[in-house]
Design a protein around this motif. Structure first.
Motif, PDB file in Angstrom:
ATOM      1  N   HIS A  80       0.923  -1.121  -0.038  1.00 39.89           N
ATOM      2  CA  HIS A  80       0.014   0.037  -0.054  1.00 39.89           C
ATOM      3  C   HIS A  80       1.082   1.215  -0.123  1.00 39.89           C
ATOM      4  O   HIS A  80       1.831   1.455   0.938  1.00 39.89           O
ATOM      5  CB  HIS A  80      -0.993  -0.093   1.140  1.00 39.89           C
ATOM      6  CG  HIS A  80      -2.084   0.866   1.120  1.00 39.89           C
ATOM      7  ND1 HIS A  80      -1.844   2.199   1.054  1.00 39.89           N
ATOM      8  CD2 HIS A  80      -3.396   0.697   1.073  1.00 39.89           C
ATOM      9  CE1 HIS A  80      -3.038   2.991   1.251  1.00 39.89           C
ATOM     10  NE2 HIS A  80      -4.018   1.932   1.047  1.00 39.89           N
ATOM     11  N   ALA A  81       0.629   2.245  -0.829  1.00 36.05           N
ATOM     12  CA  ALA A  81       1.381   3.346  -0.854  1.00 36.05           C
ATOM     13  C   ALA A  81       0.665   4.489  -0.273  1.00 36.05           C
ATOM     14  O   ALA A  81      -0.322   4.271   0.483  1.00 36.05           O
ATOM     15  CB  ALA A  81       1.800   3.739  -2.443  1.00 36.05           C
ATOM     16  N   HIS A  82       0.924   5.856  -0.598  1.00 31.56           N
ATOM     17  CA  HIS A  82       0.342   6.977  -0.014  1.00 31.56           C
ATOM     18  C   HIS A  82      -1.315   6.931  -0.342  1.00 31.56           C
ATOM     19  O   HIS A  82      -1.763   6.432  -1.380  1.00 31.56           O
ATOM     20  CB  HIS A  82       1.158   8.361  -0.675  1.00 31.56           C
ATOM     21  CG  HIS A  82       0.531   9.475   0.228  1.00 31.56           C
ATOM     22  ND1 HIS A  82       0.835   9.635   1.437  1.00 31.56           N
ATOM     23  CD2 HIS A  82      -0.085  10.691  -0.152  1.00 31.56           C
ATOM     24  CE1 HIS A  82       0.500  10.768   1.685  1.00 31.56           C
ATOM     25  NE2 HIS A  82      -0.205  11.463   0.761  1.00 31.56           N
ATOM     26  N   PRO A 129       1.333   9.111  -7.214  1.00 35.91           N
ATOM     27  CA  PRO A 129       2.002   8.037  -6.601  1.00 35.91           C
ATOM     28  C   PRO A 129       3.455   7.750  -7.232  1.00 35.91           C
ATOM     29  O   PRO A 129       3.598   8.214  -8.219  1.00 35.91           O
ATOM     30  CB  PRO A 129       1.339   6.889  -7.035  1.00 35.91           C
ATOM     31  CG  PRO A 129       0.043   7.387  -7.019  1.00 35.91           C
ATOM     32  CD  PRO A 129       0.293   8.694  -7.706  1.00 35.91           C
ATOM     33  N   GLY A 130       4.449   7.198  -6.445  1.00 30.03           N
ATOM     34  CA  GLY A 130       5.697   6.966  -6.981  1.00 30.03           C
ATOM     35  C   GLY A 130       5.856   5.546  -7.442  1.00 30.03           C
ATOM     36  O   GLY A 130       4.889   5.047  -7.978  1.00 30.03           O
ATOM     37  N   LEU A 179       3.182   2.656  -8.739  1.00 30.56           N
ATOM     38  CA  LEU A 179       2.496   2.424  -7.579  1.00 30.56           C
ATOM     39  C   LEU A 179       0.977   3.349  -7.571  1.00 30.56           C
ATOM     40  O   LEU A 179       0.814   4.298  -8.465  1.00 30.56           O
ATOM     41  CB  LEU A 179       2.968   3.093  -6.176  1.00 30.56           C
ATOM     42  CG  LEU A 179       4.294   2.187  -5.963  1.00 30.56           C
ATOM     43  CD1 LEU A 179       4.954   2.944  -4.722  1.00 30.56           C
ATOM     44  CD2 LEU A 179       4.117   0.785  -5.564  1.00 30.56           C
ATOM     45  N   GLY A 180       0.169   2.985  -6.652  1.00 37.96           N
ATOM     46  CA  GLY A 180      -1.415   3.793  -6.980  1.00 37.96           C
ATOM     47  C   GLY A 180      -1.766   3.839  -5.476  1.00 37.96           C
ATOM     48  O   GLY A 180      -0.747   3.963  -4.540  1.00 37.96           O
ATOM     49  N   HIS A 181      -3.053   4.381  -5.260  1.00 38.83           N
ATOM     50  CA  HIS A 181      -3.393   4.833  -3.910  1.00 38.83           C
ATOM     51  C   HIS A 181      -4.084   3.844  -2.967  1.00 38.83           C
ATOM     52  O   HIS A 181      -4.705   4.102  -2.152  1.00 38.83           O
ATOM     53  CB  HIS A 181      -4.178   6.072  -4.044  1.00 38.83           C
ATOM     54  CG  HIS A 181      -3.503   7.199  -4.398  1.00 38.83           C
ATOM     55  ND1 HIS A 181      -2.550   7.911  -3.799  1.00 38.83           N
ATOM     56  CD2 HIS A 181      -3.734   8.094  -5.700  1.00 38.83           C
ATOM     57  CE1 HIS A 181      -1.779   8.843  -4.410  1.00 38.83           C
ATOM     58  NE2 HIS A 181      -2.850   9.203  -5.456  1.00 38.83           N
TER      59      HIS A 181
END
Length: 230
Positions: A150-152, A163-164, A185-187
């Motif tokens: 899980h990213a930001h 996203p990075g 990456l996604g949210h």
């Protein structure tokens, strides 16, 4: 610093053969592989959770910050970057500095414990949780690996940073880089998997880095724990 780091990643990506790893469906890998690291053996604590300064062992794999012989530095955007790439032998994982290794906390997106690699700002700062590096060394060589991350979180008003990227380098037991995979990456929760052509079992470990503004949390690492037949 970031330019130097990307040059290292590019060199690693071209050091192996073309198509050294192929994308694999996480759901299929979960049915196929018999090993999983869930972090549920550690106490459930809300973020920031537990700061863990030593290497972590789960049945079948060791987790640390980097491989012995590698140097991790601070990137311009506050993330860990790989500044010296060749691991030394025998392949082993090494922890980061105290407060800058790993943390485990109950993650709202997963609804379970997850790993937060600690970056240059360290455990005590929200900007340090998830921006770090994590190295995984398997007890036996692998032909396929999967993980959830899980990213930001997305901002309610839509003003969150884009996203990075996730950068994963896979290593053979002799320390050579098999391949480097860069994933956008996604949210939300993402499920990723990779497989060697012809199910060749030669992946000893992997190093995970990211460039996401909010950092990443990692959970449910899939691998093969039982020895191959024959």
């Amino acid at each position: 610093m970031w330019r130097a780091a990307f040059l290292i990643w590019a060199a690693l990506a071209t050091s192996g053969s073309a198509q050294a790893l192929d994308p694999a469906d996480y759901g299929r890998l979960k049915r196929e592989l018999d090993g999983i690291i869930t972090f549920e053996s550690l106490p459930r604590r809300a973020e920031p959770g537990l700061s863990l300064d030593e290497n972590l062992y789960f049945p079948g794999a060791w987790l640390g910050e980097r491989f012995q012989g590698q140097v991790i530095g601070a990137g311009d955007l506050g993330h860990d970057v790989l500044t010296s790439s060749p691991p030394s032998l025998p392949l082993s994982v090494q922890p980061g500095a105290p407060g800058r290794n790993q943390s485990v906390a109950l993650h709202a997106g997963f609804g379970s414990n997850a790993l937060f690699p600690l970056g240059p700002d360290g455990f005590d700062a929200i900007s340090g949780r998830g921006e770090g590096a994590v190295a995984v060394l398997f007890d036996q060589d692998q032909y396929a690996i999967g993980l959830r991350l899980h990213a930001h979180y997305a901002a309610p008003l839509g003003n969150a940073p884009d996203p990075g990227q996730l950068i994963v380098t896979f290593y053979a037991r002799d320390g050579s880089a098999i391949d480097t995979r860069t994933e956008q990456l996604g949210h939300s929760v993402m499920e990723l998997g990779w497989r060697r052509p012809a199910n060749r079992a030669d992946i000893a470990g992997m190093l995970i880095l990211n460039t996401d503004a909010g950092g990443i949390a990692v959970d449910d690492i899939l691998f093969q724990r039982s020895a191959p037949l024959g």
